[in-house]
Design a protein around this motif. Structure first.
Motif, PDB file in Angstrom:
ATOM      1  N   TYR A 142       0.829  -1.205   0.000  1.00 36.99           N
ATOM      2  CA  TYR A 142       0.000   0.000   0.000  1.00 36.99           C
ATOM      3  C   TYR A 142       0.865   1.258   0.000  1.00 36.99           C
ATOM      4  O   TYR A 142       0.480   2.275  -0.566  1.00 36.99           O
ATOM      5  CB  TYR A 142      -0.921  -0.021   1.219  1.00 36.99           C
ATOM      6  CG  TYR A 142      -1.770  -1.266   1.270  1.00 36.99           C
ATOM      7  CD1 TYR A 142      -2.854  -1.429   0.410  1.00 36.99           C
ATOM      8  CD2 TYR A 142      -1.473  -2.295   2.157  1.00 36.99           C
ATOM      9  CE1 TYR A 142      -3.621  -2.574   0.440  1.00 36.99           C
ATOM     10  CE2 TYR A 142      -2.238  -3.448   2.199  1.00 36.99           C
ATOM     11  CZ  TYR A 142      -3.312  -3.584   1.345  1.00 36.99           C
ATOM     12  OH  TYR A 142      -4.067  -4.728   1.366  1.00 36.99           O
ATOM     13  N   GLY A 143       2.011   1.169   0.645  1.00 40.24           N
ATOM     14  CA  GLY A 143       2.929   2.301   0.611  1.00 40.24           C
ATOM     15  C   GLY A 143       3.398   2.609  -0.789  1.00 40.24           C
ATOM     16  O   GLY A 143       3.559   3.778  -1.168  1.00 40.24           O
ATOM     17  N   VAL A 198       7.871   6.373   2.142  1.00 37.29           N
ATOM     18  CA  VAL A 198       9.206   6.287   1.543  1.00 37.29           C
ATOM     19  C   VAL A 198      10.227   5.867   2.594  1.00 37.29           C
ATOM     20  O   VAL A 198      11.109   5.040   2.340  1.00 37.29           O
ATOM     21  CB  VAL A 198       9.608   7.636   0.910  1.00 37.29           C
ATOM     22  CG1 VAL A 198      11.071   7.611   0.473  1.00 37.29           C
ATOM     23  CG2 VAL A 198       8.728   7.949  -0.289  1.00 37.29           C
ATOM     24  N   GLY A 199      10.110   6.442   3.791  1.00 38.51           N
ATOM     25  CA  GLY A 199      11.037   6.100   4.860  1.00 38.51           C
ATOM     26  C   GLY A 199      10.948   4.635   5.254  1.00 38.51           C
ATOM     27  O   GLY A 199      11.967   3.963   5.442  1.00 38.51           O
ATOM     28  N   LEU A 200       9.724   4.114   5.381  1.00 37.32           N
ATOM     29  CA  LEU A 200       9.539   2.704   5.705  1.00 37.32           C
ATOM     30  C   LEU A 200      10.093   1.806   4.606  1.00 37.32           C
ATOM     31  O   LEU A 200      10.744   0.783   4.874  1.00 37.32           O
ATOM     32  CB  LEU A 200       8.057   2.407   5.924  1.00 37.32           C
ATOM     33  CG  LEU A 200       7.407   3.049   7.151  1.00 37.32           C
ATOM     34  CD1 LEU A 200       5.907   2.798   7.145  1.00 37.32           C
ATOM     35  CD2 LEU A 200       8.033   2.530   8.431  1.00 37.32           C
ATOM     36  N   HIS A 201       9.843   2.210   3.367  1.00 34.93           N
ATOM     37  CA  HIS A 201      10.347   1.453   2.222  1.00 34.93           C
ATOM     38  C   HIS A 201      11.872   1.455   2.219  1.00 34.93           C
ATOM     39  O   HIS A 201      12.511   0.424   1.984  1.00 34.93           O
ATOM     40  CB  HIS A 201       9.807   2.071   0.928  1.00 34.93           C
ATOM     41  CG  HIS A 201       9.973   1.200  -0.271  1.00 34.93           C
ATOM     42  ND1 HIS A 201       8.937   0.471  -0.815  1.00 34.93           N
ATOM     43  CD2 HIS A 201      11.058   0.931  -1.031  1.00 34.93           C
ATOM     44  CE1 HIS A 201       9.384  -0.202  -1.857  1.00 34.93           C
ATOM     45  NE2 HIS A 201      10.664   0.053  -2.021  1.00 34.93           N
ATOM     46  N   ALA A 229      17.419   2.371  10.184  1.00 38.07           N
ATOM     47  CA  ALA A 229      16.366   3.249  10.700  1.00 38.07           C
ATOM     48  C   ALA A 229      16.830   4.705  10.722  1.00 38.07           C
ATOM     49  O   ALA A 229      16.087   5.615  10.315  1.00 38.07           O
ATOM     50  CB  ALA A 229      15.962   2.800  12.102  1.00 38.07           C
ATOM     51  N   ALA A 230      18.059   4.948  11.178  1.00 39.14           N
ATOM     52  CA  ALA A 230      18.559   6.317  11.280  1.00 39.14           C
ATOM     53  C   ALA A 230      18.755   6.939   9.901  1.00 39.14           C
ATOM     54  O   ALA A 230      18.425   8.107   9.674  1.00 39.14           O
ATOM     55  CB  ALA A 230      19.876   6.331  12.055  1.00 39.14           C
ATOM     56  N   GLY A 231      19.272   6.156   8.956  1.00 36.43           N
ATOM     57  CA  GLY A 231      19.484   6.683   7.608  1.00 36.43           C
ATOM     58  C   GLY A 231      18.188   7.119   6.946  1.00 36.43           C
ATOM     59  O   GLY A 231      18.105   8.199   6.352  1.00 36.43           O
ATOM     60  N   SER A 232      17.173   6.282   7.045  1.00 35.30           N
ATOM     61  CA  SER A 232      15.887   6.635   6.449  1.00 35.30           C
ATOM     62  C   SER A 232      15.241   7.806   7.184  1.00 35.30           C
ATOM     63  O   SER A 232      14.615   8.673   6.554  1.00 35.30           O
ATOM     64  CB  SER A 232      14.950   5.422   6.465  1.00 35.30           C
ATOM     65  OG  SER A 232      14.745   4.962   7.784  1.00 35.30           O
ATOM     66  N   ALA A 233      15.410   7.872   8.510  1.00 40.35           N
ATOM     67  CA  ALA A 233      14.816   8.963   9.284  1.00 40.35           C
ATOM     68  C   ALA A 233      15.440  10.304   8.917  1.00 40.35           C
ATOM     69  O   ALA A 233      14.735  11.316   8.750  1.00 40.35           O
ATOM     70  CB  ALA A 233      14.983   8.698  10.776  1.00 40.35           C
ATOM     71  N   LEU A 235      16.865  11.162   6.106  1.00 39.80           N
ATOM     72  CA  LEU A 235      16.445  11.536   4.756  1.00 39.80           C
ATOM     73  C   LEU A 235      15.029  12.102   4.755  1.00 39.80           C
ATOM     74  O   LEU A 235      14.758  13.142   4.133  1.00 39.80           O
ATOM     75  CB  LEU A 235      16.531  10.316   3.845  1.00 39.80           C
ATOM     76  CG  LEU A 235      16.358  10.583   2.346  1.00 39.80           C
ATOM     77  CD1 LEU A 235      17.531  11.386   1.820  1.00 39.80           C
ATOM     78  CD2 LEU A 235      16.254   9.265   1.584  1.00 39.80           C
ATOM     79  N   ILE A 236      14.133  11.439   5.454  1.00 40.41           N
ATOM     80  CA  ILE A 236      12.737  11.874   5.454  1.00 40.41           C
ATOM     81  C   ILE A 236      12.569  13.187   6.217  1.00 40.41           C
ATOM     82  O   ILE A 236      11.801  14.067   5.810  1.00 40.41           O
ATOM     83  CB  ILE A 236      11.834  10.771   6.037  1.00 40.41           C
ATOM     84  CG1 ILE A 236      11.961   9.510   5.188  1.00 40.41           C
ATOM     85  CG2 ILE A 236      10.396  11.234   6.091  1.00 40.41           C
ATOM     86  CD1 ILE A 236      11.869   9.731   3.695  1.00 40.41           C
ATOM     87  N   LEU A 237      13.280  13.343   7.334  1.00 38.65           N
ATOM     88  CA  LEU A 237      13.203  14.612   8.071  1.00 38.65           C
ATOM     89  C   LEU A 237      13.700  15.766   7.219  1.00 38.65           C
ATOM     90  O   LEU A 237      13.172  16.883   7.301  1.00 38.65           O
ATOM     91  CB  LEU A 237      14.008  14.508   9.366  1.00 38.65           C
ATOM     92  CG  LEU A 237      13.400  13.636  10.470  1.00 38.65           C
ATOM     93  CD1 LEU A 237      14.363  13.511  11.646  1.00 38.65           C
ATOM     94  CD2 LEU A 237      12.062  14.216  10.934  1.00 38.65           C
TER      95      LEU A 237
END
Length: 252
Positions: A142-143, A198-201, A229-233, A235-237
């Motif tokens: 769904y994402g 996007v972050g979860l993906h 987790a930190a890398g995706s966080a 980027l999204i922030l």
């Protein structure tokens, strides 16, 4: 065919069996037909998309340096390579490469999922907790739909200006400010929701890459999980900071 063997006055015919017809050697399956080949496609295209996201995020953050800096960056994207090549040539080639990467990434993901389902037609009697993070895995499908809709809207809003209040002829800075105006809070909410997907993906993709490389063993498992987790966080922030800044009036 026959041959004659003479034994005194007697002869006997011996029938020879014809050689069996030669069958052409079977060729092995093509690289893209194998699971490993499709995993490689997913990894390479995923890396391309991650590099694009990093560059795009860094470019977006220039908006905090003011309208002139942000508009200059947007103009540079359109004119990079001049006068060696016509304007927008390199940008167009980049866009084509990104579309190809997205299509191949989606194709490899869907084909691998179908292959896995065929290999295990009967579900397990007891569900096992996913090693890659159950919630993330179950929201990938769904994402992906949300991300696809977001990309279409994002292009119509900030690239082509079709649905932007300022229109196409406004400067990139003005389109961003108008696009995330507080009166259009629903656009900002959708933008943030899509970026969370996007972050979860991304987190799931990084973790899967670590697993494929055989790095998630022993003590490194917890560290690499935190890195994903930190890398995706981060980027999204970086992405969501722009619409939030416009919403609260820090960018206007």
């Amino acid at each position: 065919m026959t041959s004659t063997i003479e034994r005194g006055m007697a002869t006997a015919e011996v029938r020879r069996h014809p050689d069996p017809p030669r069958t052409p050697a079977r060729r092995g399956p093509g690289l893209l037909r194998t699971s490993n080949g499709r995993k490689a496609v997913m990894a390479v295209t995923g890396a391309v998309l991650v590099l694009f996201l990093i560059g795009h995020m860094l470019g977006n953050l220039k908006i905090f340096l003011g309208a002139e800096s942000f508009n200059s960056y947007a103009e540079w994207l359109r004119t990079v390579g001049e006068p060696a090549v016509p304007g927008r040539t390199l940008l167009t080639l980049t866009e084509i490469a990104l579309v190809a990467a997205v299509v191949l990434h989606m194709w490899s993901a869907v084909s691998l999922a179908r292959r896995a389902a065929k290999a295990r037609p009967v579900k397990y009697a007891a569900r096992r907790k996913s090693q890659a993070g159950g919630y993330v895995v179950h929201t990938m499908r769904y994402g992906g739909v949300i991300i696809l809709l977001f990309v279409v809207w994002h292009l119509l809003d900030l690239t082509f200006g079709t649905v932007n209040p300022k229109g196409f002829h406004a400067s990139p800075y003005d389109r961003v400010v108008a696009g995330f105006d507080p009166s259009r809070w629903w656009v900002t909410a959708f933008y943030i929701l899509a970026l969370v997907m996007v972050g979860l993906h991304l987190r799931h993709g990084l973790w899967s890459a670590f697993q494929t490389l055989g790095l998630t063993r022993g003590r490194a498992r917890g560290l690499l999980s935190a890195v994903a987790a930190a890398g995706s966080a981060v980027l999204i922030l970086g992405f969501v900071s722009v619409p939030i800044a416009v919403m609260i009036g820090a960018v206007k």
